[in-house]
Enzyme design. Structure first.
Site, PDB file in Angstrom:
ATOM      1  N   ARG A  95     124.650 -27.816  64.955  1.00 25.10           N
ATOM      2  CA  ARG A  95     125.210 -26.639  64.319  1.00 25.10           C
ATOM      3  C   ARG A  95     125.865 -25.756  65.370  1.00 25.10           C
ATOM      4  NH1 ARG A  95     120.647 -24.214  61.052  1.00 25.10           N
ATOM      5  NH2 ARG A  95     122.208 -22.589  60.756  1.00 25.10           N
ATOM      6  N   GLU A 138     123.666 -24.109  49.567  1.00 28.42           N
ATOM      7  CA  GLU A 138     122.725 -23.546  48.604  1.00 28.42           C
ATOM      8  C   GLU A 138     123.277 -22.165  48.274  1.00 28.42           C
ATOM      9  OE1 GLU A 138     118.783 -22.447  49.942  1.00 28.42           O
ATOM     10  OE2 GLU A 138     118.057 -22.276  47.878  1.00 28.42           O
ATOM     11  N   LYS A 168     120.940 -17.586  57.502  1.00 32.25           N
ATOM     12  CA  LYS A 168     121.047 -16.897  56.211  1.00 32.25           C
ATOM     13  C   LYS A 168     120.030 -15.786  56.110  1.00 32.25           C
ATOM     14  CE  LYS A 168     123.589 -19.632  53.139  1.00 32.25           C
ATOM     15  NZ  LYS A 168     123.008 -20.592  52.262  1.00 32.25           N
TER      16      LYS A 168
END
Length: 557
Positions: A263, A36, A273
């Site tokens: 992750r 994104e 983020k």
RNA sequence: UGGGGCGUGGCCAAGCGGUUAAGGCACCGGGUUUUGAUCCCGGCAUCCCCAGGUUCGAAUCCUGGCGCCCCAGCCA
């Protein structure tokens, strides 16, 4: 680095893909990397990039770069461009043009209409709070929305009017009609479309006031692109039934399969983020590319190489287990690459003048020094030697600790690539601080071992008359604890106040004078350094990428 | 207490019923060395979360526990 003879390291996802290829389930693998554009890519993304692009590349397939741009509020083109730069820098190429989920908005809208026509989606008028109440909890089932059984025709009309901009933000949503009692909360009639007026989307401008959600967009975009294996992180595992539901109930051209992996969690850093955005916005760092940031841009400016990052990703592997990778893993990967490829240079970080009393005043000797101790192809350069030199303050001790093998009063030490010298006199200022050393060379030791004794220490130096003054930035970990923000505290309280030390009067050997931003070197006995873009022709600026392993400095000075 | 995952040495991670339980990182020795670097050699899990069970044989299969992670955004 990876030996060509050594087989490609595998992982459970690669095994699945290879099995699918072998069984003929697919004849070509297609993956995608779907960021994104609401921030810069970080080391965790590097793992995903390496997996997705690496898998496609090694199996003769294709990996698409697709921006997941369904939430225009937080996204912008600066991020789009930064992401492209980072992926390319890592050395990967995507199939065809970069794609955007927004490229498919019209088709997605059509798929939503298909769902409505089948009675599988409806326009709901519950507001956000009401929807939360109706959703139930982890242990209690939800209740159906009062709008759940609207006739198809009415849903179609309302949905069209939503698109036409007739309703304000938050007043209606399009929801999938699945199961309000599902134990998996994602299946309790999830929102497919929401209304957002007045945002200018970086790709579609003001064409839409209706934006599809991730859960609807992602599977269908994958299917439109013919993605065979859609790889994502573990937190989306619960979404897989919804992913499959979307693909099954709409006239999409293919059936992608979602596979989840864990992750990356790297010690002493944060990779969320939200947190990275805060670090930048609140000025805790200098920007997304601050060399202390775990962003790709930050690591690049720090001096990391694509090779090292890719090797690191290979070494950590791909699994579904929760992990916390030690910094030492990352550092070892960059040291391996730079040890093999960085030319050696001498640089004195904390200068201490040494006058060689038995060396002629204006005689300059040019010494040829190899650029790499075991790679002759890297050539050599000339280093001037003169009466006055600089050595590092840490390489001299009036009262040496046990085991010290550098320069001490009356002692000898080898000047790297040059003579053995003896310290004859220590000059101090009024405050008692050592300001200069007076020493003498043993003329018989240039390229030869001294006779009748062995000199164990070797130190680096720079000729004072030819030194290039420079700034050197020494970076340390951004956080002082392995897991910033653990135990519910604010991760910002764990920021290391000493993560940056700027040395302003460093002395470099002259060959470093014209170094260009991005060039990497090993400063012998110190570490690996890269030229920072802040450098000017008059004054180079170097960033320390990582220090050399130091089995002495650990418990000593 | 609903659902979904995970649990192999300090860290990462192979292992897919028969192996002396890979490898890397870290660490600890020893050797080479004009970088206390690199490189080389050696060491580092009788044991795979625990307890039962199946089997000639289990880290691998079954059952039951325990621990940890994720999910109640009109974020992704």
């Amino acid at each position: 680095m990876t030996d060509a003879a050594e087989p490609t390291r595998t992982n459970f996802i690669r095994q699945i893909v290879e099995a699918d290829l072998a069984a003929g389930t697919h004849d070509r693998v297609v993956t995608r990397f779907p960021p994104e554009p609401n921030g810069y890519l970080h080391i965790g993304h590097a793992k995903s990039i390496a997996l997705n692009f690496g898998l496609a590349e090694s199996l003769g397939g294709q990996c698409n770069l697709r921006f997941d741009d369904t939430n225009p509020h937080k996204e912008n083109v600066e991020f789009v461009e930064a992401i492209k730069t980072d992926v390319r820098w890592l050395g990967f190429e995507w199939g065809g043009q970069a794609r955007f989920a927004s490229d498919y908005f019209e088709r997605l809208y059509g798929f939503a209409v298909e769902l409505i026509e089948q009675g599988l989606a409806y326009v709901c008028e519950l507001d956000a709070e009401q929807m939360r109440e109706y959703r139930g909890t982890l242990t209690e089932p939800g209740r159906p929305s009062p709008w759940r059984d609207r006739p198809v025709a009415e849903n179609l009309e309302l949905f069209a009017r939503m698109r036409a901009g007739e309703f304000p933000d938050g007043s209606r949503t399009l929801r999938a009609r699945i199961d309000m009692a599902a134990p998996n909360i994602n299946l309790r009639d999830p929102v497919l479309y929401r209304i957002k007026h007045g945002v200018i989307h970086h790709q579609t401008g003001d064409a839409w006031c209706l934006y599809p959600t991730y859960d609807f967009t992602h599977p269908l975009s994958d299917a439109i692109e013919g993605v065979t294996h859609s790889l994502c992180t573990l937190e989306f595992e619960d979404h897989r039934p919804l992913y499959d539901w979307c693909v099954e109930h709409v006239s999409v051209p293919s059936r992608p399969r979602q596979i989840e992996f864990s992750r990356l969690n790297l010690e002493y850093t944060v990779t969320s983020k939200r947190k990275l955005t805060e670090l930048v916005a609140e000025g805790h760092v200098d920007g997304w590319d601050d060399p202390r940031m775990p962003t790709i841009a930050g690591l690049r400016r720090r001096g990391y190489t694509p090779t090292a990052l890719r090797e690191f990703c290979e070494r950590i592997g791909v699994t579904k287990s929760e992990n916390r990778v030690e910094m030492a893993m990352l550092e070892s990967a960059i040291r391996d690459d730079l040890d093999a490829h960085a030319p050696r240079r001498m640089a004195v970080l904390r200068p201490l003048k040494v006058v060689l009393t038995n060396y002629p005043e204006d005689e300059v000797l040019n010494i040829s020094a190899a650029n790499h101790p075991k790679d002759e192809s890297m050539g050599s350069r000339e280093i001037p030697f003169g009466r006055e030199l600089y050595i590092d303050r840490a390489d001299f001790a009036e009262v040496p600790p046990k085991g010290f093998k550098r320069l001490v009063p009356g002692g000898e030490v080898r000047l790297r690539n040059a003579y053995v010298i003896r310290c004859d006199e220590v000059v101090k200022d009024a405050a008692g601080e050592v300001v200069e050393l007076r020493a003498s060379i043993d003329p018989a030791t240039l390229g030869c071992k001294p006779e009748g004794r062995k000199v164990k220490g070797v130190i680096h130096w720079v000729a004072a008359a030819h030194a290039v003054a420079a700034e050197v930035r020494l970076y340390d970990r951004l956080f002082r604890v392995a897991m910033p923000g653990a135990e519910g505290q604010d991760y910002r309280n764990d920021i290391n106040p000493d993560s940056l030390e700027v040395l302003v009067d460093c002395m470099l050997e002259p060959s470093l004078g014209g170094a260009q931003p991005g060039e990497r070197f090993q400063f012998e006995r110190e570490g690996y350094f890269v030229v920072d873009p802040d450098s000017t022709a008059q004054r180079p600026v170097f960033n320390r990428t990582v220090g050399l392993r130091d089995s002495w400095g650990k418990g000593n000075g």
